[in-house]
Design a protein around this motif. Structure first.
Motif: not given
Length: 280
Positions: A92, A94, A97, A109-111, A114, A230-231, A279
């Motif tokens: 977490h 961004p 990442e 990168r896949y959220p 949250k 969070y991803s 995402s």
């Protein structure tokens, strides 16, 4: 007699072949196969909130894969990814990442979920951040020195968010008498801030899980800059040997109806500390 000798020789040759085969196999190096084990690095906030222990058995059962997980600060998780010591990340921070993916260490990168960060502090709020008109005003008030601000100070996602907020408002607290870097995970940082009557930045999940034992109060939450995403990041298989199928299954679980339902069912004090996001 000749037939007996022929049979004896055949048996001898068979035993010799088996012995030689076994010797060769014993001499070969042992190769460990990780095809059914997924190596995950994830954050201390997910562990401290209780979400990680809640999710992992369900994910393992649904995707039929054992998950070997390491709980650490996001900065360290990204380093483990660069070294190829894990297959997938759940983190977490961004900006860090995106840099990780741009440099080719990760594939996408896949959220996936949250919550938000909170600013907590002493009940009497000596620097008066409660009701402040914006975050700029809040962080400026901290510089008055009327109370201590405790930082994670550990390159975690929470610490990176805090540093971002100071820098955004052109404030540089490191070295100030009222600023203390704990170098600890979220649970321990929160406990220390509670012990000394200080302010700190905390994620909602950890706060809900531990606020009952804290002397602090929730003082400021309402700002878009306090959103905490969070991803999932899949490690690049061209850089390291990774378990591609298991990593993809892990990501797909979070993006599935099943994953979203499980996350929504996790409650602390009848509140939902994490919200699933798609995402794809």
């Amino acid at each position: 007699m000749y037939q007996f000798k022929e049979l004896a020789i055949t048996k001898y040759l068979s035993l010799l072949f088996i012995s030689c085969f076994n010797a060769v196999m014993i001499s070969l190096p042992t190769v460990q196969c990780h095809a059914e084990t997924l190596r995950l690095a994830t954050t201390t906030t997910l562990h401290n909130s209780g979400l990680l222990d809640y999710l992992l058995p369900k994910i393992e059962n649904d995707i039929q894969t054992k998950i070997d997980h390491k709980v650490t600060a996001t900065g360290q998780a990204l380093r483990l990814g660069k070294l190829g010591e894990v297959d997938v990340l759940l983190v977490h921070a961004p900006a860090a990442e995106r840099k990780f993916v741009r440099e080719g260490w990760g594939i996408g990168r896949y959220p996936v979920m949250k919550n938000n960060f909170l600013l907590v502090g002493p009940q009497d709020d000596p620097v008066q951040i409660k009701g402040a008109k914006n975050l700029s005003s809040v962080f400026l008030k901290f510089t008055s020195g009327k109370a201590t601000f405790v930082s994670r100070g550990d390159q975690s996602g929470t610490h990176k968010k805090e540093v971002y907020l100071w820098n955004k408002h052109a404030l540089f607290p490191v070295g100030a008498s009222w600023y203390y870097e704990a170098g600890q995970n979220m649970k321990k940082t929160l406990a220390y801030a509670s012990k000394v009557g200080a302010y700190t930045l905390v994620d909602k999940g950890t706060w809900l899980a531990h606020k009952a034992s804290s002397t602090l109060a929730e003082l400021y939450t309402d700002d878009p800059d306090l959103i905490n995403v969070y991803s999932v990041i899949l490690i690049n298989s061209e850089r390291h040997h990774i378990n591609i199928k298991e990593s993809s299954d892990f990501l797909d679980w979070f993006l599935s109806d099943r994953g979203r339902q499980v996350i929504s069912e996790f409650k602390i004090e009848n509140q939902m500390p994490f919200e699933s996001i798609s995402s794809r």
